[in-house]
Write a protein that holds these residues in place. Structure first.
Motif, mmCIF file in Angstrom:
data_model
loop_
_atom_site.group_PDB
_atom_site.id
_atom_site.type_symbol
_atom_site.label_atom_id
_atom_site.label_comp_id
_atom_site.label_asym_id
_atom_site.label_seq_id
_atom_site.Cartn_x
_atom_site.Cartn_y
_atom_site.Cartn_z
ATOM 1 N N MET A 19 0.811 -1.218 0.000
ATOM 2 C CA MET A 19 0.000 0.000 0.000
ATOM 3 C C MET A 19 0.844 1.268 0.000
ATOM 4 O O MET A 19 0.534 2.234 -0.709
ATOM 5 C CB MET A 19 -0.913 0.005 1.218
ATOM 6 N N GLU A 20 1.890 1.291 0.822
ATOM 7 C CA GLU A 20 2.680 2.515 0.977
ATOM 8 C C GLU A 20 3.211 3.005 -0.364
ATOM 9 O O GLU A 20 3.039 4.174 -0.729
ATOM 10 C CB GLU A 20 3.841 2.274 1.938
ATOM 11 N N LEU A 21 3.837 2.131 -1.118
ATOM 12 C CA LEU A 21 4.439 2.527 -2.397
ATOM 13 C C LEU A 21 3.383 2.727 -3.471
ATOM 14 O O LEU A 21 3.439 3.707 -4.231
ATOM 15 C CB LEU A 21 5.451 1.455 -2.827
ATOM 16 N N PHE A 22 2.396 1.836 -3.539
ATOM 17 C CA PHE A 22 1.394 1.933 -4.600
ATOM 18 C C PHE A 22 0.513 3.163 -4.436
ATOM 19 O O PHE A 22 0.190 3.834 -5.425
ATOM 20 C CB PHE A 22 0.527 0.670 -4.625
ATOM 21 N N TYR A 23 0.136 3.487 -3.211
ATOM 22 C CA TYR A 23 -0.722 4.652 -2.996
ATOM 23 C C TYR A 23 0.011 5.958 -3.284
ATOM 24 O O TYR A 23 -0.623 6.969 -3.606
ATOM 25 C CB TYR A 23 -1.270 4.668 -1.573
ATOM 26 N N ARG A 24 1.331 5.957 -3.184
ATOM 27 C CA ARG A 24 2.114 7.149 -3.500
ATOM 28 C C ARG A 24 2.356 7.269 -5.012
ATOM 29 O O ARG A 24 2.201 8.343 -5.595
ATOM 30 C CB ARG A 24 3.448 7.094 -2.757
ATOM 31 N N GLU A 25 2.736 6.157 -5.636
ATOM 32 C CA GLU A 25 3.191 6.208 -7.027
ATOM 33 C C GLU A 25 2.142 5.773 -8.041
ATOM 34 O O GLU A 25 2.237 6.114 -9.217
ATOM 35 C CB GLU A 25 4.443 5.338 -7.185
ATOM 36 N N GLY A 26 1.170 4.970 -7.601
ATOM 37 C CA GLY A 26 0.134 4.521 -8.517
ATOM 38 C C GLY A 26 0.603 3.447 -9.480
ATOM 39 O O GLY A 26 1.704 2.898 -9.343
ATOM 40 N N PRO A 27 -0.211 3.135 -10.495
ATOM 41 C CA PRO A 27 0.090 2.052 -11.429
ATOM 42 C C PRO A 27 1.421 2.207 -12.170
ATOM 43 O O PRO A 27 1.990 1.218 -12.622
ATOM 44 C CB PRO A 27 -1.081 2.099 -12.409
ATOM 45 N N LYS A 28 1.927 3.417 -12.285
ATOM 46 C CA LYS A 28 3.181 3.609 -13.030
ATOM 47 C C LYS A 28 4.346 2.863 -12.390
ATOM 48 O O LYS A 28 5.289 2.461 -13.084
ATOM 49 C CB LYS A 28 3.507 5.103 -13.136
ATOM 50 N N VAL A 29 4.275 2.651 -11.071
ATOM 51 C CA VAL A 29 5.366 1.919 -10.420
ATOM 52 C C VAL A 29 5.385 0.466 -10.880
ATOM 53 O O VAL A 29 6.451 -0.164 -10.983
ATOM 54 C CB VAL A 29 5.260 2.018 -8.882
ATOM 55 N N ILE A 30 4.218 -0.083 -11.185
ATOM 56 C CA ILE A 30 4.140 -1.454 -11.688
ATOM 57 C C ILE A 30 4.785 -1.535 -13.068
ATOM 58 O O ILE A 30 5.550 -2.464 -13.364
ATOM 59 C CB ILE A 30 2.677 -1.934 -11.751
ATOM 60 N N ASP A 31 4.501 -0.561 -13.919
ATOM 61 C CA ASP A 31 5.095 -0.540 -15.260
ATOM 62 C C ASP A 31 6.616 -0.455 -15.185
ATOM 63 O O ASP A 31 7.321 -1.130 -15.954
ATOM 64 C CB ASP A 31 4.544 0.646 -16.057
ATOM 65 N N LYS A 32 7.117 0.350 -14.268
ATOM 66 C CA LYS A 32 8.574 0.512 -14.147
ATOM 67 C C LYS A 32 9.226 -0.783 -13.673
ATOM 68 O O LYS A 32 10.298 -1.163 -14.156
ATOM 69 C CB LYS A 32 8.885 1.655 -13.183
ATOM 70 N N LEU A 33 8.598 -1.469 -12.743
ATOM 71 C CA LEU A 33 9.150 -2.721 -12.242
ATOM 72 C C LEU A 33 9.076 -3.817 -13.305
ATOM 73 O O LEU A 33 10.009 -4.606 -13.465
ATOM 74 C CB LEU A 33 8.411 -3.149 -10.980
ATOM 75 N N LYS A 34 7.986 -3.862 -14.052
ATOM 76 C CA LYS A 34 7.859 -4.854 -15.117
ATOM 77 C C LYS A 34 8.909 -4.627 -16.200
ATOM 78 O O LYS A 34 9.451 -5.589 -16.761
ATOM 79 C CB LYS A 34 6.448 -4.809 -15.711
ATOM 80 N N ALA A 35 9.222 -3.369 -16.466
ATOM 81 C CA ALA A 35 10.256 -3.060 -17.459
ATOM 82 C C ALA A 35 11.631 -3.540 -16.999
ATOM 83 O O ALA A 35 12.535 -3.723 -17.816
ATOM 84 C CB ALA A 35 10.285 -1.552 -17.723
ATOM 85 N N ASN A 36 11.764 -3.742 -15.690
ATOM 86 C CA ASN A 36 13.023 -4.217 -15.109
ATOM 87 C C ASN A 36 12.984 -5.724 -14.833
ATOM 88 O O ASN A 36 13.805 -6.246 -14.091
ATOM 89 C CB ASN A 36 13.299 -3.451 -13.811
ATOM 90 N N ASN A 37 11.972 -6.396 -15.434
ATOM 91 C CA ASN A 37 11.863 -7.862 -15.377
ATOM 92 C C ASN A 37 11.562 -8.420 -13.988
ATOM 93 O O ASN A 37 11.945 -9.553 -13.678
ATOM 94 C CB ASN A 37 13.133 -8.522 -15.931
ATOM 95 N N HIS A 38 10.856 -7.656 -13.167
ATOM 96 C CA HIS A 38 10.460 -8.157 -11.859
ATOM 97 C C HIS A 38 9.097 -8.846 -11.938
ATOM 98 O O HIS A 38 8.150 -8.296 -12.513
ATOM 99 C CB HIS A 38 10.340 -7.008 -10.848
ATOM 100 N N SER A 39 8.978 -10.034 -11.364
ATOM 101 C CA SER A 39 7.658 -10.599 -11.092
ATOM 102 C C SER A 39 7.067 -9.805 -9.936
ATOM 103 O O SER A 39 7.799 -9.399 -9.021
ATOM 104 C CB SER A 39 7.779 -12.081 -10.705
ATOM 105 N N ILE A 40 5.743 -9.602 -9.942
ATOM 106 C CA ILE A 40 5.150 -8.666 -8.975
ATOM 107 C C ILE A 40 3.971 -9.277 -8.237
ATOM 108 O O ILE A 40 3.044 -9.814 -8.843
ATOM 109 C CB ILE A 40 4.696 -7.366 -9.683
#
Length: 240
Positions: free
Chosen positions: A35-56
């Motif tokens: 919650m802490e990171l997602f509520y601050r950064e929103g869905p864009k943080v997921i896109d950035k992590l996926k671009a770095n090949n992280h399973s989420i």
């Protein structure tokens, strides 16, 4: 699953998250976004992590009326993460509708729906006296796991100490995702029902979530590698 250890990215901003990943060369490891990171950064943080090949594992613990959860999960499905979750205490209809939302909003990825049983910070006393739930944590967790299984969830979040019983009740393919993992010499912090990666493997955990034992370690990369080594030792010893 070749790497079942999800690193909890419990940081307040993407800048701090990225700095941590870059500094300790943890690119591509499975991660949990809460919650802490997602509520601050929103869905864009997921896109950035996926671009770095992280399973989420997107750990938002949805808990609301079934229709609201279904609509929220339909939007979450479009993010194409690996794991999402709800609170099992929301009841069977909420879990069923959460699964329906995933299917309606999905883009082909097999996102796993898991349900949180009893938080690892909760003791028997807290559960009995404050929440007015009768029985032991182990008993209630097993009941909620079975409810989740019958409602279409793919697995549950539970303590390591509840995994054996849950596997017996729900079957070996039902996923058990276990937080409260601590490496040897790590502090317990605010979690009560904890275990090491080796103990988790022996008890039958499928996926581990580790946060402060790694992020607060003197050498986080080495700590992550230690966790993997302990997990693999449990496999090699045949105690899984």
């Amino acid at each position: 699953m070749t790497n079942p250890i999800y690193l909890a990215l419990d940081f307040p901003t993407w800048c701090e998250t990225k700095q941590f990943i870059d500094t300790y060369d943890l690119h591509g490891v499975p991660v949990k976004v809460g919650m802490e990171l997602f509520y601050r950064e929103g869905p864009k943080v997921i896109d950035k992590l996926k671009a770095n090949n992280h399973s989420i594992f997107l750990d938002l613990k949805l808990h609301d009326i079934p229709n609201t959860v279904m609509r929220a999960m339909r939007n979450i499905a479009a993010l194409d993460v690996d794991i999402v979750n709800v609170h099992a205490l929301g009841g069977s209809e909420m879990i069923k509708w959460a699964k329906e939302g995933l299917l309606l909003g999905g883009t082909g990825k097999d996102t796993k729906l898991i349900a949180v049983t009893i938080l690892t910070s909760i003791s028997d006393q807290t559960m009995n006296e404050e929440l007015r739930l009768n029985g032991s944590v182990n008993e209630i967790a097993s009941h909620l796991a079975n409810l989740s299984y019958e409602s279409g969830a793919d697995g549950v979040v539970c303590s390591v100490h509840e995994t054996k019983r849950i596997k017996q009740v729900c079957g070996p393919s039902f996923l058990t995702v276990t937080p409260g993992i601590r490496l040897n010499q790590s502090d317990k912090n605010d979690q009560r029902r904890i275990a090491t990666p080796l103990e988790a493997r022996k008890q039958g955990s499928d996926i581990l979530v580790i946060g402060r034992s790694i992020t607060k370690a003197e050498n986080p990369k080495k700590a992550y590698e230690q966790a993997l080594e302990e997990w693999n030792r449990g496999y090699e010893s045949g105690n899984c």
